[in-house]
Design an enzyme around this catalytic site. Structure first.
Site, PDB file in Angstrom:
ATOM      1  CB  SER A  53      -3.848  -2.298  -2.186  1.00  0.00           C
ATOM      2  OG  SER A  53      -2.689  -1.495  -2.141  1.00  0.00           O
ATOM      3  CG  ASP A 361      -2.639  -1.444   6.030  1.00  0.00           C
ATOM      4  OD1 ASP A 361      -2.070  -0.452   5.517  1.00  0.00           O
ATOM      5  OD2 ASP A 361      -3.235  -2.295   5.337  1.00  0.00           O
ATOM      6  CG  HIS A 364      -3.284  -0.294   2.042  1.00  0.00           C
ATOM      7  ND1 HIS A 364      -2.987  -1.487   2.665  1.00  0.00           N
ATOM      8  CD2 HIS A 364      -3.020  -0.472   0.734  1.00  0.00           C
ATOM      9  CE1 HIS A 364      -2.569  -2.362   1.760  1.00  0.00           C
ATOM     10  NE2 HIS A 364      -2.574  -1.769   0.579  1.00  0.00           N
TER      11      HIS A 364
END
Ligand SMILES: *[C@@H]1O[C@H](CO)[C@@H](O)[C@H](O)[C@H]1NC(C)=O
Ligand SMILES: *[C@@H]1O[C@H](CO)[C@@H](O)[C@H](O)[C@H]1NC(C)=O
Ligand SMILES: *[C@@H]1O[C@H](CO)[C@@H](O)[C@H](O)[C@H]1NC(C)=O
Length: 396
Positions: A53, A361, A364
């Protein structure tokens, strides 16, 4: 955890044999040997990225549903396949090399692969996991799968490109594969996977060499397909991220001055030490390729531990989240819906200004943090060898 299996090994062997017979014009001598730091900029025509990610620009969204709002809102004004409020380090890398943002290989809509492709997906590990995304949160697109996809992309893109017309304007040239920059940011999830399966720190450390063996294997396959310039990020201080601190129990003695969990950061540093050794080994095994090892860990830790000095606030608190010490709850993540007093509301942005927040979040980084990280690494100040991004084709 049963990771490497015969099937994977067999597949690798088959792919490898097939490709040694196939007729790719792999242009030799693509990384340029220079003595003592010389050499002009590299003119990379494309970027091929592999990762999780930290560099997913739409892969997981294409396969499993979009990263929901408010992801993307600061820069893209809506979801853009990224787990952040805006751009990622890989976006800043593309920008600085004068290339468009990378389309995700998995994204069938609106993609343009002329200047590369992104094989990263959120939740990816180096080693294949034995559970589904739904069960474990880890992506089925582990690094070996990303390699199969790259392989497929390279082969079929040339066949399709030869049909001309619009296809020629959506796919890279054959030569671009050997002049491209190959970027990697993966490994963080291999570490958290062990913890999430209740392994001890010693057990996680124990499997790190196997993780890196599998990493080296994939890099060698890419080299066999013409890759010559490799830009490899190490893994960040995962012990400073709410989703790890919140989920894995730690004792008071295991917290550093900044508030990060030391066991996880120690394992990350151990992984990085072994990754650096792996890169040294790759340089020996593949002497005509250029390898740049980038110490993203130190940059991120500097940002988190000296947040104020760098103009940021609340380094351990999620900007988009809900509840708890870190404004993070794994069951009510950023963009999910929760019921409050019988009314359904979305877990949204609760920090006032994401441009001074570090954590987006709980997992990240914000665009502002990503930009800060990029600004530190682009010069080569955190790289081994210490050469800037735009000279990463030069061997030292
Ligand atoms: C996956 O591996 C973990 C760790 O070895 C193990 O605890 C778990 O039972 C395995 N799960 C499946 C579905 O095989
Ligand atoms: C894809 O992007 C390239 C530049 O990166 C551009 O030249 C090309 O026209 C684009 N293709 C289409 C179909 O718009
Ligand atoms: C890990 O331990 C917790 C607490 O004992 C338990 O609830 C959870 O199911 C365990 N997870 C796995 C993957 O074994």
């Amino acid at each position: 955890m049963e990771f490497p299996n015969c099937f994977t090994k067999l597949l690798f062997t088959i792919c490898f044999s097939l490709f040694s017979l196939s007729c790719f014009s792999v242009v030799p001598q693509l990384a340029y040997a220079t003595g003592g730091g010389g050499g002009g900029p590299c003119h990379f025509p494309a970027i091929f990225n592999f990762g999780d990610s930290n560099s997913d620009t739409g892969g997981l969204s294409a396969a499993f549903g979009q990263a929901p709002p408010p992801n993307g809102e600061s820069y893209f004004h809506g979801p853009a396949g990224r787990y952040s409020d805006g751009r990622l380090v890989i976006d800043f890398i593309a920008e600085s090399l004068g290339l468009p943002y990378l389309s995700a290989y998995l994204d069938a809509l609106g993609s343009n692969f002329t200047n590369g492709a992104n094989f990263a997906t959120a939740g990816s590990t180096i080693r294949p996991q034995n559970m589904t995304l739904h069960q474990s949160g880890f992506s089925p697109f582990s690094l070996n799968v990303q390699y199969y996809q790259f392989n497929d992309f390279q082969r079929r893109s040339q066949y399709i490109r030869n049909q001309g017309g619009v296809f020629a304007r959506l796919l890279p040239n054959a030569e671009d594969f050997s002049h491209a920059l190959y970027t990697f940011d993966i490994g963080q999830n291999d570490l958290t996977a062990g913890y999430f399966f209740n392994m001890t720190t010693d057990q996680v450390r124990e499997y790190v060499p196997d993780v890196l063996d599998q990493f080296k294997t994939v890099v060698k396959y890419i080299y066999d397909h013409g890759g010559r310039s490799f830009w490899i990020h190490n893994t960040g201080p995962v012990g400073c991220l709410p989703y790890v601190m919140d989920r894995v129990p730690i004792t008071a003695g295991q917290v550093d001055k900044v508030g990060c969990a030391t066991p996880f950061n120690e394992v990350a540093r151990y992984y990085n030490l072994k990754l650096k050794e792996a890169v040294v080994q790759l340089r020996k095994d593949l002497p005509s390729a250029a390898f740049t090892y980038v110490d993203v860990y130190s940059v991120k830790y500097e940002l988190i531990s000296q947040a104020k000095k760098h103009g940021f606030v609340h380094p351990l608190k999620a900007c988009c989240g809900h509840g708890g010490k870190y404004n993070f709850n794994m069951h009510h993540g950023c963009g999910s819906k929760i019921k409050v007093h019988g009314k359904e509301i979305m877990v949204g942005k609760s920090c006032k200004d994401p441009t001074v927040a570090i954590n987006w979040d709980g997992v990240h980084y914000t665009e502002a943090a990503n930009k800060w990280v990029f600004d530190q690494i682009v010069s080569g100040a955190y790289s081994d060898p210490p050469i800037p991004l735009n000279k990463a084709c030069h061997m030292h």
